[in-house]
Design a protein around this motif. Structure first.
Motif, PDB file in Angstrom:
ATOM      1  N   LYS A   2      -5.084  -5.860   3.721  1.00  0.00           N
ATOM      2  CA  LYS A   2      -3.919  -6.486   2.801  1.00  0.00           C
ATOM      3  C   LYS A   2      -3.151  -7.685   3.402  1.00  0.00           C
ATOM      4  O   LYS A   2      -3.022  -7.598   4.693  1.00  0.00           O
ATOM      5  CB  LYS A   2      -3.031  -5.251   2.809  1.00  0.00           C
ATOM      6  N   PRO A   6       0.753  -1.297  -0.020  1.00  0.00           N
ATOM      7  CA  PRO A   6      -0.072  -0.068  -0.158  1.00  0.00           C
ATOM      8  C   PRO A   6       0.877   1.266  -0.008  1.00  0.00           C
ATOM      9  O   PRO A   6       0.231   2.228  -0.581  1.00  0.00           O
ATOM     10  CB  PRO A   6      -0.568  -0.199   1.269  1.00  0.00           C
ATOM     11  N   MET A  44      -7.497  -0.932  -0.894  1.00  0.00           N
ATOM     12  CA  MET A  44      -7.597  -2.116  -0.053  1.00  0.00           C
ATOM     13  C   MET A  44      -9.126  -2.763   0.249  1.00  0.00           C
ATOM     14  O   MET A  44      -8.989  -3.730   0.542  1.00  0.00           O
ATOM     15  CB  MET A  44      -7.081  -1.331   1.345  1.00  0.00           C
ATOM     16  N   GLY A  59      -5.612  -4.377   8.372  1.00  0.00           N
ATOM     17  CA  GLY A  59      -6.726  -4.078   7.826  1.00  0.00           C
ATOM     18  C   GLY A  59      -7.605  -3.269   8.799  1.00  0.00           C
ATOM     19  O   GLY A  59      -7.151  -3.200   9.817  1.00  0.00           O
TER      20      GLY A  59
END
Length: 765
Positions: free
Chosen positions: A651, A470, A627, A665
């Motif tokens: 993730k 990310p 995400m 997450g």
């Protein structure tokens, strides 16, 4: 004859001399005795004064959870508040009539909150109506005047008390806050002439002596409450005449120096009430929590009578071991109250027919939170030094969410037991944060959550794998003129050579290449090669900077392998940077403490780190969206399928050879960072989706998630892009995909590549 008279006269003179000597010796000894007693009494008086007029007890430092805040829009649903009230010991009734009660319908909860000490000041009791909608709290209305409240706090949960070396635990309650029936019961059962005697009651002592001699054993005591207090405060439990004399003398001094109410208050907070494993339970206030799990002010008549009953022998009348014996003793106290007109016959019958009403004895009254408490103590040490927790009466308010902690522990226990069948001896580290406050909401450092040892949530350093992606894509998407979620990324074999001539050829997990994929597809499916290509295009150093701005606390070596997670970290470190993503790109240092009060309830100085914008909010929105697609249709789709209709972001991550399984997450309430692996760094055969994500899924099953809201962000538009080349297109074009995008990256062509129509030509387009 003369001789006989002389002998008698001499004997009489000798007798008078002996008596005179005896009298002289007696009054001298008496004077010495009086002087000794006087000086000894002065000595005892100094000891007593030092105790009574100084700090009577070392009150353990109290550790509290977060105080649940309720306000319009708060991410708290109806079941969560119900569970919180149960944890706090509130009673569910049809209509709340007193403090500590609540009623509930499907969409509303009426609550009569207890008064409590909040870090911002005392909170008075208050009756409110809390309404809910699909998003959480809709409104909080004060019942007294129907006013809508901006914010309303519940009292925090007392998690634990840090016990001093003497092993005594107590919760101080002033006499004026003690229920009057407890005081009355105590006097009726233990010392009816308390307000008449002067510390010692000779008649009670004589009566007890006669009863004991008649019975041939000790069946009755003659000690007053003041004598019992003197023994508890200053003396041992040794049975000897010297100890009893000393006890009596001290009782007389105490009675002379202090008021009856002061003596009663000291007794009510000093008396031994039971044993909680290694901790001695002292005082009525703590005994109320220990036996019934609620404040003493909320006890029923029967429960108050039990507290007085158990004084006679906490072990003998242990209600969990000997319930019949304990109830019989309680009923005796109730009968004494009735016979002395302190209870009506109806009140007596109702109380005597009621059960003991104990809390669940299998559950500890202390939260065993070794991982979290280690972080709290470390933070306190860094802020205030080592001595703070040794000070009496300190109150520490933490960020812990008891419901989140309970759900996390249950998830770890159930999931690790299942995973052990696939990968033996796997361990876990788990951190949950509050998305809104940036506080640590829960922490587990071992697959046995109560085990006090190595804290894997904080202390491990393991490669984080794809959890870094990310931040690779956040760095790319920040260049809105170059990258969008639709941008094509090369997915072809690549080989890199370093300065020493060593080569590195990254591969996707499935060892396949697609030629070219969109940025969103690469993100959602955690593809390695496109990620490396994107990272090289934007610069490895820039990715490292993004992570460090987001809160990564340790150095990052800017090598290309870093782009696939060759960076060692802990669940706490991962939680920090994912908290930044969840918080719309704002970095706030995670904390475990919100406030600390000293023994006078004065707040100690706290320096909070300033928040900083680490990731542009528009860019962060795109990362959150990506995400959410990981969970909807990517590597985390199993999680999405488990909670249909709920938007989650996440993730997965796996290190080389499946040695480390990661997941990070969040929902609308909590951010989670979870590691599963083995302490010896051996292979587990677990991926992020099959190991760590399974723990998170179990957590959400215990604590149903709140769907992400993701409100619109300035700078983001709803765009349409060509599925093949990622070019911005008009909405009515063929083969397009609808995606959020930066304003700057969405500049669609005037048409779909077809000849201009007559009206477009007319308008000069």
């Amino acid at each position: 004859m003369a001789k006989t008279k002389s002998t008698k006269k001499h004997a009489k003179k000798h007798s008078k001399g002996w008596l005179s000597s005896l009298w002289s010796l007696t009054w001298k000894l008496a004077l010495i005795g009086i002087a000794f007693v006087t000086f000894y009494a002065i000595y005892l008086d100094q000891i007593i004064a030092q105790k009574f007029e100084g700090q009577k007890w070392h009150l353990p430092a109290q550790i509290f959870s977060r105080s649940m805040a309720l306000y319009p829009g708060a991410a708290v649903n109806h079941p969560q508040l119900m569970a919180e009230l149960k944890l706090l010991g509130y009673r569910k009734v049809a209509n709340p009539r007193q403090v500590g009660e609540f009623s509930a319908s499907s969409t509303r909860i009426e609550l009569w909150r207890r008064p409590f000490l909040h870090p911002e000041g005392n909170q008075a009791e208050q009756r409110v109506m809390i309404s809910f909608d699909s998003l959480g709290v809709n409104s909080v209305q004060r019942m007294s005047d129907k006013r809508e409240l901006a914010v309303f706090h519940l009292e925090p949960v007392l998690l634990d008390r840090i016990i001093a070396g003497d092993g005594e635990d107590r919760l101080f309650v002033p006499k004026n806050e003690m229920p009057s029936l407890i005081v009355e019961s105590l006097l009726q059962v233990e010392d009816r002439s308390f307000y008449e005697h002067h510390g010692v009651n000779p008649f009670a002592i004589a009566r007890a002596a006669i009863v004991n001699i008649t019975a041939g054993r000790a069946v009755q005591g003659g000690s007053t409450l003041t004598q019992q207090l003197a023994k508890n405060f200053f003396l041992s439990s040794e049975r000897s005449l010297i100890r009893k004399v000393r006890e009596a003398l001290m009782a007389i001094i105490i009675d002379f120096r202090y008021s009856k109410d002061e003596i009663l208050e000291a007794y009510l907070n000093e008396v031994y009430m039971g044993q909680d494993k290694a901790r001695g339970v002292h005082g009525m206030g703590l005994a109320s929590q220990f036996y019934f799990g609620r404040p003493i002010a909320e006890l029923t008549v029967a429960q108050q009578a039990f507290l007085v009953a158990v004084i006679k022998g906490p072990s003998y009348y242990n209600p969990w071991r000997y319930p019949e014996r304990a109830q019989e003793r309680r009923d005796l106290v109730l009968r004494i109250l009735m016979e002395n007109d302190k209870l009506t016959v109806a009140q007596y019958k109702a109380a005597a027919e009621s059960p003991l009403g104990l809390r669940d004895g299998k559950k500890s009254v202390h939260q065993k939170l070794p991982a979290f408490f280690a972080v709290v103590k470390n933070e306190l040490r860094n802020r205030y030094g080592d001595s703070l927790l040794n000070q009496s009466g300190v109150k520490v308010y933490t960020t812990l969410d008891p419901m989140a902690q309970d759900a996390a522990e249950k998830a770890v226990l159930s999931t690790l037991k299942s995973l052990d069948k696939r990968a033996k001896n796997v361990q876990v580290g788990m951190v949950l944060t509050d998305k809104y406050t940036g506080g640590i909401a829960a922490m587990v450092g071992d697959k046995q959550p109560g085990f006090e040892g190595f804290n894997r949530a904080v202390e491990i350093r393991r490669p984080i794998g794809s959890l870094i992606k990310p931040f690779v894509y956040a760095t790319a998407l920040a260049q809105g003129d170059k990258f969008s979620l639709a941008s094509p990324l090369a997915d072809k074999p690549i080989t890199l050579t370093n300065e020493q001539g060593k080569t590195w050829s990254p591969k996707n997990v499935d060892k396949q290449f697609s030629g070219e994929v969109s940025l969103l597809e690469a993100f959602a499916n955690s593809m390695n090669v496109p990620t490396v290509n994107a990272g090289l295009a934007i610069g490895v150093e820039n990715v490292a900077n993004t992570m460090q701005n987001a809160g990564w606390s340790e150095p990052i070596a800017p090598y290309p392998s870093m782009l696939l997670g060759a960076v060692n970290g802990s669940p706490l470190m991962v939680a920090q940077i994912y908290q930044t993503i969840a918080d719309e790109g704002r970095y706030r240092k995670l904390t475990s403490i919100t406030a600390v009060l000293d023994s006078q309830n004065t707040p100690l100085a706290v320096t909070h780190s300033a928040s900083e914008m680490a990731i542009d909010p528009a860019t962060d929105y795109l990362v959150q969206y990506a995400m959410s697609q990981v969970v909807a249709k990517g590597t985390g789709k199993r999680l999405g399928a488990a909670f249909p209709g709920v938007k989650l972001a996440g993730k997965t991550g796996t290190s080389n050879d499946s040695r480390d399984s990661w997941f990070a997450g969040f929902d609308e309430r909590n951010v989670a960072a979870i590691w599963v692996g083995q302490d010896d760094n051996s292979k587990t055969g677990l991926y992020g989706s099959s190991g760590a994500m399974a723990v998170y899924q179990a957590f959400l099953q215990q604590r149903p998630p709140l769907s992400l809201r993701m409100p619109p962000v300035q700078g983001i538009v709803n765009g349409y892009f060509d599925r093949t080349n990622g070019a911005p297109m008009q909405p009515n074009c063929h083969n397009v995909i609808n995606l959020p995008a930066h304003n700057v990256s969405y500049q669609p062509a005037a048409n779909c590549g077809e000849p201009l129509s007559w009206w477009q030509k007319l308008l000069g387009e």
